[in-house]
Design a protein around this motif. Structure first.
Motif, PDB file in Angstrom:
ATOM      1  N   ARG A   1       5.477   1.831  -7.290  1.00 27.70           N
ATOM      2  CA  ARG A   1       4.821   3.091  -6.932  1.00 27.70           C
ATOM      3  C   ARG A   1       5.468   4.282  -7.639  1.00 27.70           C
TER       4      ARG A   1
ATOM      5  N   ASP B   1      -4.107   1.149 -11.356  1.00 28.72           N
ATOM      6  CA  ASP B   1      -5.276   1.673 -12.056  1.00 28.72           C
ATOM      7  C   ASP B   1      -6.458   0.701 -11.942  1.00 28.72           C
TER       8      ASP B   1
ATOM      9  N   ARG C   1      -5.371  -5.759 -10.622  1.00 33.62           N
ATOM     10  CA  ARG C   1      -4.567  -6.532  -9.679  1.00 33.62           C
ATOM     11  C   ARG C   1      -3.221  -6.905 -10.286  1.00 33.62           C
TER      12      ARG C   1
ATOM     13  N   PRO D   1      -0.730  -5.415  -4.579  1.00 31.36           N
ATOM     14  CA  PRO D   1      -0.830  -4.082  -5.179  1.00 31.36           C
ATOM     15  C   PRO D   1      -1.796  -4.077  -6.363  1.00 31.36           C
ATOM     16  N   TYR D   2      -2.375  -2.902  -6.611  1.00 31.91           N
ATOM     17  CA  TYR D   2      -3.240  -2.701  -7.771  1.00 31.91           C
ATOM     18  C   TYR D   2      -2.735  -1.497  -8.558  1.00 31.91           C
TER      19      TYR D   2
ATOM     20  N   GLU E   1       3.730   6.976 -10.308  1.00 32.35           N
ATOM     21  CA  GLU E   1       3.767   8.422 -10.125  1.00 32.35           C
ATOM     22  C   GLU E   1       4.340   9.108 -11.360  1.00 32.35           C
TER      23      GLU E   1
ATOM     24  N   PRO F   1      -2.516   5.590 -11.138  1.00 31.92           N
ATOM     25  CA  PRO F   1      -2.693   5.319  -9.705  1.00 31.92           C
ATOM     26  C   PRO F   1      -2.247   3.912  -9.307  1.00 31.92           C
ATOM     27  N   VAL F   2      -1.487   3.834  -8.214  1.00 29.84           N
ATOM     28  CA  VAL F   2      -1.012   2.571  -7.659  1.00 29.84           C
ATOM     29  C   VAL F   2      -1.423   2.531  -6.191  1.00 29.84           C
ATOM     30  N   ASP F   3      -2.027   1.450  -5.762  1.00 35.89           N
ATOM     31  CA  ASP F   3      -2.381   1.341  -4.351  1.00 35.89           C
ATOM     32  C   ASP F   3      -2.152  -0.085  -3.858  1.00 35.89           C
ATOM     33  N   TRP F   4      -1.913  -0.193  -2.560  1.00 41.12           N
ATOM     34  CA  TRP F   4      -1.673  -1.489  -1.913  1.00 41.12           C
ATOM     35  C   TRP F   4      -2.903  -1.852  -1.094  1.00 41.12           C
ATOM     36  N   ARG F   5      -3.477  -3.003  -1.390  1.00 38.38           N
ATOM     37  CA  ARG F   5      -4.672  -3.437  -0.675  1.00 38.38           C
ATOM     38  C   ARG F   5      -4.267  -4.447   0.389  1.00 38.38           C
TER      39      ARG F   5
END
Length: 306
Positions: free
Chosen positions: A242, A264, A267, A261-262, A246, A251-255
């Protein structure tokens, strides 16, 4: 070796050859720091050392001191003791520098000599140390046991110094000996200093980075800025995903539904989840974040550029 970047900090190096220097003009002209010659060999003291050290500090520059070595003439312990006697009691912001070049090449065991000087100065002062040399000199005469020390490298007429097989990265790059600097008459040596290295030595970063933990001790430099700390897992360097995203604007997100995590929208298949933080390897970080990465084992830093 990395190329110079706009984010690099401008520093100079000086000796009595520059004569009287108007350090206030140097400072207002955009120079942030200076390496000042202190000694040479086992007995020489630069005639302008005391004045340069005092006046540069008073003008608000960050300073460091260097020693021009003569390994072909003297023992490492003698030259280390001489340097320490002269700089004792003076505040240095940058590491103490061993300048090795020229006739030093005549000594067959040069790498051993350099290592002895660096270790002795560090022992006597408790201060960090580094090495200055030319790009070609490093490649021809120096050995890999010096890789643990930061490198200040000289190579003129290029934005990217020659690779040498010892240091994957430079901390300081002297790219010209014919620079024009306000406050100095005639030519001046001008250097680019890695901003993360500059920040590291007096904590001037505008963007606060979380303090390293006992486990997270690997410095991660993103686009010439200290961005985060990583850790060694199973013998390999791993980076916090993460914080990397930044720093690089990705963009980094956790599903939660997939527990994955993803980055941009892509996967991430290989990662380590430790104490709620996602870590990925250096190569994976470069591929996912669209940049270039390198690991400097000597200085325990990971460099990421995009």
């Amino acid at each position: 070796m990395q190329a110079r970047q706009a984010s690099n900090v401008t520093v100079i190096d000086v000796s009595h050859h520059q004569g009287d220097i108007d350090w206030n003009e140097v400072k207002t002209g955009g120079v942030a720091g200076a390496f000042i010659k202190a000694t040479e060999g086992a007995s020489f003291v630069d005639p302008r050392f005391a004045a340069n050290a005092s006046e540069a500090a008073q003008a608000g520059l960050r300073i460091g001191f260097y020693h021009y070595a003569h390994p072909e003439l003297n023992a490492a312990a003698a030259e280390a003791a001489h340097f320490v006697r002269i700089v004792k009691g003076l505040k240095a912001d940058f590491p103490h520098v061993l300048d090795v070049e020229g006739d030093a090449s005549k000594l067959g065991a040069l790498t051993t000599w350099c290592s002895a000087w660096l270790k002795e100065v560090n022992r006597l002062t408790g201060h960090s140390v580094m090495i200055y040399t030319g790009a070609s000199f490093a490649k021809t005469y120096l050995g890999k046991s010096l890789a643990n020390y930061p490198l200040w490298v000289a190579h003129y007429g290029t934005d990217k110094p020659m690779d040498n097989g010892i240091w994957p990265q430079w901390s300081v790059f002297q790219y010209t000996s014919k620079g024009t600097i306000d406050g100095i008459k005639g030519n001046a040596d001008v250097n680019a200093m890695e901003k993360a290295f500059f920040d590291e030595h007096f904590g001037a970063s505008d963007d606060p980075v979380p303090e390293p933990t006992a486990e997270d001790q690997i410095k991660i430099v993103v686009n010439d800025q200290l961005a985060a700390y990583g850790r060694i897992i199973d013998g390999h360097a791993y980076l916090p995903l993460r914080q990397l995203g930044e720093a690089l604007g990705v963009p980094v997100d956790w599903r939660a539904a997939e527990a994955t995590p993803y980055v941009d929208g892509k996967r991430v298949d290989s990662f380590k989840l430790i104490d709620g933080k996602t870590y990925i390897g250096v190569r994976a970080a470069a591929e996912l974040l669209g940049g270039k990465a390198s690991w400097d084992h000597g200085t325990k830093k990971v460099y990421l550029y995009k």
